[in-house]
Design an enzyme around this catalytic site. Structure first.
Site, mmCIF file in Angstrom:
data_model
loop_
_atom_site.group_PDB
_atom_site.id
_atom_site.type_symbol
_atom_site.label_atom_id
_atom_site.label_comp_id
_atom_site.label_asym_id
_atom_site.label_seq_id
_atom_site.Cartn_x
_atom_site.Cartn_y
_atom_site.Cartn_z
ATOM 1 N N ARG B 219 0.967 -1.201 -0.125
ATOM 2 C CA ARG B 219 -0.067 -0.154 0.046
ATOM 3 C C ARG B 219 0.789 1.353 0.007
ATOM 4 N NH1 ARG B 219 -3.248 -2.930 -1.543
ATOM 5 N NH2 ARG B 219 -5.323 -3.579 -0.481
ATOM 6 N N GLU B 248 -2.897 8.090 -4.034
ATOM 7 C CA GLU B 248 -3.162 7.244 -4.981
ATOM 8 C C GLU B 248 -4.231 7.639 -5.635
ATOM 9 O OE1 GLU B 248 -1.943 3.238 -4.661
ATOM 10 O OE2 GLU B 248 -3.621 2.628 -5.787
ATOM 11 N N HIS B 267 -0.852 0.600 -10.013
ATOM 12 C CA HIS B 267 -1.637 -0.684 -9.052
ATOM 13 C C HIS B 267 -2.041 -1.721 -10.123
ATOM 14 C CE1 HIS B 267 -3.671 -0.878 -4.848
ATOM 15 N NE2 HIS B 267 -3.544 -1.954 -5.542
#
Lengths: 306, 306
Positions: B219, B248, B267
């Site tokens: 993360r 993000e 991602h």
């Protein structure tokens, strides 16, 4: 026990004189009637020829690179002595580079690295996919080891059909075309010879999947560059990742530069930093074998040209 | 045998209703008093809460993602039923992406991909190098398998010091600083919790080698972004390869874009195309376990938050 007076040229370096000594050899100068010669400069073929003329007693020459096509093409090469090259010695870093290039292609790193904005999700996994490797030597064996945890089903295409350990199937070169459809990646890891020059041309590219990547860690001249440029422009294949090119170096302005479906690395699969310790280990082993009168590792087959 | 009336929401799809049926469950609508709920939309937490209010008999909820920090932070999460997530199910493609990023960094692919001219030989091999992985879950185990042929000496840092199979050593988080010096690559593959938020900051970056790459497939908030930008600008570490960022998505104009020592992927370690078959397999297995009254795979620990 054979006499093992070994010269290291064109200039002795401590790493390699130590390797000769560690293998049980005696380090001598080139003009002290050596029995063997460890030659470290891949470009100085003229110097190698001169050293051999000056010392006709040399029964064994260790070359510093894996591919010997530029020596075989010269008068210097003869079968009056044993020639060994580094084939197999650099297999691991070269196989690693091939895997790095394949994953970079499948994971779309050219697009990601060129991006200046967050992109859309896309990419392909290598897990459980079929791949094809041309060549049955050390790089292929090391690459099969690296691919094993991906459960990749490996087809090897080689001069003979002698099975390669770990490969799902091994085919002779005549059956190349049956090995191209279905492969997620086609790796080139074979030696350059007249028979393999231009082995990847329009028909082979057309036989590959439109989703497939071509990875070349062998020699640029295995691939017909014009055909590759056309295949990349028209989407015949998904992409190409090339550590070697034809011409090499790839000139500025060449259409292979700067494409999202092409990665070019400047023949850096095995840098000097990676290869020097591996070559020293090979020298040490071959000196020990020379002393003991055993077969040497990496002997060049003058007929096959590698 | 438990009753296994399973709803699939927010919208049933054939892949997942088939997985429920293959596991021995009966597919029912959300308003037909289900015993279990397979929830497929990671963003629709409000819809999930509404579905649970409408069907208080739901004893088990299967979530579609591996990291559940955004559910744990909501009122929807409770310990009156069993919650399972996809942890471990997507481990292989995520570990593959981590390896792809590490090799791309060590092999200098940002520089190569940005080049329009032949470059100098340079690059680093992962063979026989030490690496450190933060996290002891499925991604770490899959990554250890992928690293095995490189003979990489793996140090795992995790919440407990319970050894991870295949790791050279396993250390508790309190000893993180002893695991950073010497590592060629530091991989982040741990869950996000209050204890691990910002776990990589200025001190940790300073403890890494100047030749090391940081690879984050966990993360974005594990890394203190400002400290990372500074470390990349000053050469404290060799580079960072990030599949996740904080913030993000990474905004346009952010200093992490366009650096030769930084790779950003959006991602995409596990795309929907990669995860959907893996999630369906997990659903099938958990339905079968639910029917048989066995422990489910991927149970969320409400205390640990993952």
């Amino acid at each position: 026990m054979s006499p093992a007076r070994i010269a290291v040229g064109p200039r002795p370096s401590r790493r390699f004189t130590a390797a000769v000594a560690d293998g049980g050899g005696e380090v001598v100068a080139a003009d002290e009637a050596p029995d063997g010669l460890v030659w470290l400069d891949p470009r100085d073929i003229g110097g190698l020829a001169a050293a051999l003329r000056a010392a006709p007693g040399i029964r064994w020459v260790q070359l510093p690179f894996a591919g010997v096509e530029n020596v075989v093409g010269h008068d210097v090469f003869d079968d009056s002595r044993v020639w060994t090259c580094a084939k197999g010695a650099y297999a691991e870093p070269v196989a690693e580079h091939a895997l790095a290039l394949a994953l970079a292609g499948l994971r779309m790193l050219p697009r990601r690295i060129g991006a200046r904005s967050w992109g859309e999700a896309a990419g392909t996994s290598l897990f459980d996919r079929p791949v094809t490797i041309l060549g049955g030597g050390g790089i292929t064996r090391a690459l099969i080891d690296l691919l094993a945890p991906f459960r990749a089903e490996v087809t090897v295409v080689r001069r003979t059909s002698e099975p390669v350990p770990g490969a799902y199937r091994t085919l002779p070169t005549a059956e190349l075309h049956s090995a191209l459809p279905g492969a997620a990646v086609v790796f080139l890891a074979l030696a350059l010879s007249p028979a393999t020059t231009g082995i990847i041309g329009p028909a082979e590219l057309a036989a590959m999947e439109p989703t497939a990547w071509l990875v070349n860690v062998a020699r640029g001249r295995h691939v017909q560059t014009d055909a590759l440029v056309e295949a990349l422009a028209s989407g015949t294949i998904a992409g190409a990742a090339l550590d070697v090119t034809d011409p090499e170096p790839l000139p500025d302005g060449h259409p292979l530069w700067g494409r999202e479906n092409c990665i070019v690395t400047p023949h850096t699969a095995d840098t000097l930093e990676m290869t020097q310790p591996l070559l020293a280990a090979r020298v040490r082993e071959n000196v020990a074998r020379f002393v003991a009168g055993q077969d040497l590792v990496g002997a060049v087959d003058p007929t096959a040209g590698y």
